[in-house]
Design a protein around this motif. Sequence first.
Motif, PDB file in Angstrom:
ATOM      1  N   ILE A  97       0.820  -1.350  -0.178  1.00 45.47           N
ATOM      2  CA  ILE A  97      -0.069   0.004  -0.137  1.00 45.47           C
ATOM      3  C   ILE A  97       0.583   1.297  -0.048  1.00 45.47           C
ATOM      4  N   THR A  98       1.869   1.270   0.659  1.00 50.02           N
ATOM      5  CA  THR A  98       2.888   2.391   0.904  1.00 50.02           C
ATOM      6  C   THR A  98       3.762   2.467  -0.449  1.00 50.02           C
ATOM      7  N   GLN A  99       4.134   1.647  -1.007  1.00 47.30           N
ATOM      8  CA  GLN A  99       5.039   1.458  -2.047  1.00 47.30           C
ATOM      9  C   GLN A  99       4.320   2.022  -3.479  1.00 47.30           C
ATOM     10  N   CYS A 100       3.044   1.733  -3.376  1.00 41.98           N
ATOM     11  CA  CYS A 100       2.084   2.188  -4.823  1.00 41.98           C
ATOM     12  C   CYS A 100       1.507   3.409  -4.356  1.00 41.98           C
ATOM     13  N   GLY A 101       1.622   4.141  -3.426  1.00 46.36           N
ATOM     14  CA  GLY A 101       1.367   5.229  -3.332  1.00 46.36           C
ATOM     15  C   GLY A 101      -0.142   5.441  -2.666  1.00 46.36           C
ATOM     16  N   GLY A 102      -0.730   4.305  -1.940  1.00 44.85           N
ATOM     17  CA  GLY A 102      -1.739   4.202  -1.273  1.00 44.85           C
ATOM     18  C   GLY A 102      -2.075   5.308  -0.168  1.00 44.85           C
ATOM     19  N   ILE A 103      -1.041   5.861   0.259  1.00 43.97           N
ATOM     20  CA  ILE A 103      -1.164   6.640   1.853  1.00 43.97           C
ATOM     21  C   ILE A 103      -2.056   8.067   1.492  1.00 43.97           C
TER      22      ILE A 103
ATOM     23  N   LEU B  61      -4.451   8.156  -0.975  1.00 46.39           N
ATOM     24  CA  LEU B  61      -5.657   7.652  -1.217  1.00 46.39           C
ATOM     25  C   LEU B  61      -6.456   7.473   0.004  1.00 46.39           C
ATOM     26  N   ILE B  62      -5.615   7.104   0.749  1.00 42.36           N
ATOM     27  CA  ILE B  62      -6.361   6.773   2.110  1.00 42.36           C
ATOM     28  C   ILE B  62      -6.560   7.931   2.940  1.00 42.36           C
ATOM     29  N   ILE B  63      -5.761   8.961   3.028  1.00 41.28           N
ATOM     30  CA  ILE B  63      -5.962  10.175   3.654  1.00 41.28           C
ATOM     31  C   ILE B  63      -7.430  10.922   2.843  1.00 41.28           C
ATOM     32  N   GLU B  64      -7.376  10.899   1.440  1.00 39.97           N
ATOM     33  CA  GLU B  64      -8.711  11.273   0.932  1.00 39.97           C
ATOM     34  C   GLU B  64      -9.855  10.668   1.249  1.00 39.97           C
TER      35      GLU B  64
ATOM     36  N   ASN C  61     -14.219   4.897   8.316  1.00 38.06           N
ATOM     37  CA  ASN C  61     -13.835   3.900   9.179  1.00 38.06           C
ATOM     38  C   ASN C  61     -12.585   3.071   8.794  1.00 38.06           C
ATOM     39  N   TYR C  62     -12.829   2.798   7.647  1.00 42.24           N
ATOM     40  CA  TYR C  62     -11.651   1.946   6.899  1.00 42.24           C
ATOM     41  C   TYR C  62     -10.582   2.773   6.913  1.00 42.24           C
ATOM     42  N   ALA C  63     -10.405   4.120   6.486  1.00 36.67           N
ATOM     43  CA  ALA C  63      -9.432   5.045   6.157  1.00 36.67           C
ATOM     44  C   ALA C  63      -8.614   5.173   7.698  1.00 36.67           C
ATOM     45  N   LEU C  64      -9.677   5.452   8.654  1.00 37.78           N
ATOM     46  CA  LEU C  64      -9.198   5.462  10.052  1.00 37.78           C
ATOM     47  C   LEU C  64      -8.282   4.353  10.528  1.00 37.78           C
ATOM     48  N   GLY C  65      -8.822   3.031  10.124  1.00 39.94           N
ATOM     49  CA  GLY C  65      -8.115   1.972  10.738  1.00 39.94           C
ATOM     50  C   GLY C  65      -6.884   1.479   9.783  1.00 39.94           C
ATOM     51  N   ALA C  66      -6.964   1.957   8.627  1.00 42.45           N
ATOM     52  CA  ALA C  66      -5.667   1.943   7.603  1.00 42.45           C
ATOM     53  C   ALA C  66      -4.432   2.571   8.277  1.00 42.45           C
ATOM     54  N   ILE C  67      -4.938   3.948   8.438  1.00 43.18           N
ATOM     55  CA  ILE C  67      -3.891   4.903   9.001  1.00 43.18           C
ATOM     56  C   ILE C  67      -3.381   4.324  10.275  1.00 43.18           C
ATOM     57  N   TYR C  68      -4.240   3.964  11.197  1.00 40.63           N
ATOM     58  CA  TYR C  68      -3.827   3.209  12.453  1.00 40.63           C
ATOM     59  C   TYR C  68      -2.752   2.313  12.225  1.00 40.63           C
ATOM     60  N   TYR C  69      -2.831   1.528  11.466  1.00 38.41           N
ATOM     61  CA  TYR C  69      -2.007   0.205  11.131  1.00 38.41           C
ATOM     62  C   TYR C  69      -0.861   0.442  10.354  1.00 38.41           C
ATOM     63  N   LEU C  70      -1.140   1.388   9.187  1.00 38.88           N
ATOM     64  CA  LEU C  70      -0.054   1.629   8.246  1.00 38.88           C
ATOM     65  C   LEU C  70       1.170   2.843   8.778  1.00 38.88           C
ATOM     66  N   CYS C  71       0.773   3.729   9.643  1.00 43.43           N
ATOM     67  CA  CYS C  71       1.751   4.799  10.253  1.00 43.43           C
ATOM     68  C   CYS C  71       2.899   4.135  10.921  1.00 43.43           C
ATOM     69  N   ASN C  72       3.900   4.256  10.513  1.00 45.45           N
ATOM     70  CA  ASN C  72       5.290   3.797  11.232  1.00 45.45           C
ATOM     71  C   ASN C  72       6.100   4.835  11.104  1.00 45.45           C
ATOM     72  N   ALA C  73       7.552   4.621  11.623  1.00 44.73           N
ATOM     73  CA  ALA C  73       8.489   5.591  11.702  1.00 44.73           C
ATOM     74  C   ALA C  73       8.864   6.149  10.121  1.00 44.73           C
ATOM     75  N   SER C  74       8.631   5.154   9.260  1.00 43.52           N
ATOM     76  CA  SER C  74       9.244   5.268   7.891  1.00 43.52           C
ATOM     77  C   SER C  74       8.370   6.452   7.146  1.00 43.52           C
ATOM     78  N   ASN C  75       6.983   6.292   7.509  1.00 48.41           N
ATOM     79  CA  ASN C  75       5.994   7.071   6.868  1.00 48.41           C
ATOM     80  C   ASN C  75       5.161   8.062   7.603  1.00 48.41           C
TER      81      ASN C  75
ATOM     82  N   GLU D  53       4.654  11.593   6.272  1.00 46.19           N
ATOM     83  CA  GLU D  53       3.680  11.506   5.147  1.00 46.19           C
ATOM     84  C   GLU D  53       2.310  11.610   5.739  1.00 46.19           C
ATOM     85  N   ILE D  54       2.055  10.732   6.691  1.00 46.52           N
ATOM     86  CA  ILE D  54       0.519  10.390   7.056  1.00 46.52           C
ATOM     87  C   ILE D  54       0.082  11.689   8.134  1.00 46.52           C
ATOM     88  N   MET D  55       1.111  11.960   9.052  1.00 48.11           N
ATOM     89  CA  MET D  55       0.769  12.644  10.285  1.00 48.11           C
ATOM     90  C   MET D  55       1.052  14.111  10.161  1.00 48.11           C
TER      91      MET D  55
END
Length: 166
Positions: free
Chosen positions: A90-96, A98-101, A112-126, A129-131
């Motif tokens: 998801i991260t490599q394919c430019g999904g972040i 899209l999820i934020i949108e 709800n899905y976007a919030l859940g995705a952000i919770y799980y996708l967010c890490n030190a490397s991204n 970009e997310i926050m």
Amino acid sequence: MFTNDQRQAERTGKYGTPRLQYLQELVNEFQSSTSQETKESLVANLANFSYDPYNYSFLRQLNVLELFLDCMTEPNEKLIEFDPANASIITQCGGIPLIIECLSSPVKNTVNYALGAIYYLCNASNKEEIMKPEVVDVINKYAVAESVSFSNLAKAILDKHLSNRN
């Protein structure tokens, strides 16, 4: 190896099962299965299909990414362990972006899905970009929303990824 329509037609043959139908059968079997071993195998199989861009539209159409997210709530750790690979895709394919949108969608489930995705996708490397401040503002609004699911997810994001917030 990446697939295209011609290669898929050659591999499937005249009487083979079309890709969308095959993936739908995997999803249906996962949803109806009570065997943890079968579920593990099916999730692994679906995860393998997620490596080929040819399958992306099928996987989205069948809500397979949501299925992967749902696996994260399962008590079976073997179902959860497939998530880092999906998060990476998801991260490599430019999904972040899209999820934020999706945070501004009028459809509650999409938010709800976007919030859940952000919770799980967010890490030190991204995280940068997310926050971003504008995203944090939206998440803060959801944290005080009347919707319990929006509020709980937003608060969980803020607690996990911005624990030093005021």
